[in-house]
Design an enzyme around this catalytic site. Structure first.
Site, short mmCIF file in Angstrom:
data_model
loop_
_atom_site.label_atom_id
_atom_site.label_comp_id
_atom_site.label_asym_id
_atom_site.label_seq_id
_atom_site.Cartn_x
_atom_site.Cartn_y
_atom_site.Cartn_z
N GLY A 1 -31.98 -9.55 -34.10
CA GLY A 1 -33.01 -10.51 -33.69
C GLY A 1 -33.14 -11.74 -34.57
CB SER A 2 -30.99 -13.61 -36.94
OG SER A 2 -29.86 -14.02 -36.23
CG ASN A 3 -29.84 -16.50 -32.28
OD1 ASN A 3 -29.78 -17.72 -32.48
ND2 ASN A 3 -28.78 -15.71 -32.46
CG MET B 1 -25.78 -5.96 -27.54
SD MET B 1 -24.82 -7.43 -27.92
CE MET B 1 -23.20 -6.69 -28.02
CG ASN C 1 -26.21 -15.37 -23.74
OD1 ASN C 1 -26.85 -14.68 -24.56
ND2 ASN C 1 -24.89 -15.30 -23.64
CG HIS D 1 -20.56 -16.65 -26.34
ND1 HIS D 1 -20.46 -15.27 -26.25
CD2 HIS D 1 -19.32 -17.10 -26.61
CE1 HIS D 1 -19.20 -14.93 -26.46
NE2 HIS D 1 -18.48 -16.02 -26.67
#
Ligand code: GRF
Length: 220
Positions: A16-18, A94, A111, A113
């Site tokens: 969860g760093s984003n 995921m 999203n 990537h």
């Protein structure tokens, strides 16, 4: 322009760093939005700790509890709709998102990537870039369609790939930029400045200079 504060639903499976970078952008006043809900498919995701710490509501919805894969995404869409979510943000989620969620939020699911799409979609974008031997890689924020990392590109940022890079060193360099461009893309969305024409995204008005960058500068 949206006349009410954008309500974000985050889907995350891991550290969860984003997710944290979005929380930070909101807390610092850079992003005028609120996180309505975190949904995770993993009851031990570190993202849950972050939600707890910042008093964000969270739900662990396990696919095993659902009758079909589509039913899983129907359930997620239902929870997000209940909370008037206006943007769904995948942050290390995921799973491939399926039609019931995509149809419920058309061009409203983003999203991030860790590669410059369309290169190196799917798992381990950084490892794929190293194995291929590219000199530049980066990250991409895109809208989600039914494919694997195939939706319209919103923002990309590039980093150099060094000969002595490991998967970890490259991933760290890319991650720093992920934490910049994801909140930036959400901000553009919250300001109503993103238009999608077929598979192309058009950003209206002033475009921040750091949305297509090579960072950090090449080593001397
Ligand atoms: C990031 O590298 C992101 O690009 C990818 O999954 C990773 C999630 O990391 N989709 P975190 O959970 O946000 O730290």
């Amino acid at each position: 322009m949206l006349c009410h504060k954008l309500r974000i639903g985050v889907l995350a499976s891991g550290r969860g760093s984003n997710f944290q970078s979005i929380i930070d952008a909101i807390k610092s006043g850079k992003l005028d939005a609120e996180i309505a809900l975190l949904i995770t498919d993993n009851t031990s995701a570190l993202a849950i700790d972050k939600a707890k710490k910042h008093a964000i509501e969270y739900l662990a919805i396990r696919p095993e509890e659902c009758t079909t894969k589509d039913n899983y995404f129907e359930k997620i869409a239902e929870e997000l709709k209940k909370r008037n979510v206006g943007l769904v943000v995948l942050a290390g989620f995921m799973r491939i998102v399926r039609k019931p969620l995509i149809d419920a939020f058309p061009n409203m699911i983003m999203n991030i990537h860790p590669a410059l799409l369309p290169a190196f979609p799917g798992l381990h974008g950084q490892r794929q870039a190293l194995e291929y031997g590219v000199r530049i890689s980066g990250c991409t924020v895109h809208f989600v369609d039914e494919g694997m990392d195939t939706g319209p590109v919103i923002i990309q940022a590039a980093v150099p790939v060094f000969q002595d890079d490991t998967e970890e060193s490259l991933a760290d360099r890319i991650l720093k930029l992920e934490h910049k461009i994801y909140p930036e893309a959400i901000k553009l969305f919250s300001e109503g400045r993103i238009e999608v024409e077929e598979r192309k995204v058009r950003i209206k008005g002033f475009i921040p200079s750091d949305i297509s960058i090579v960072n950090p500068p090449l080593r001397s």
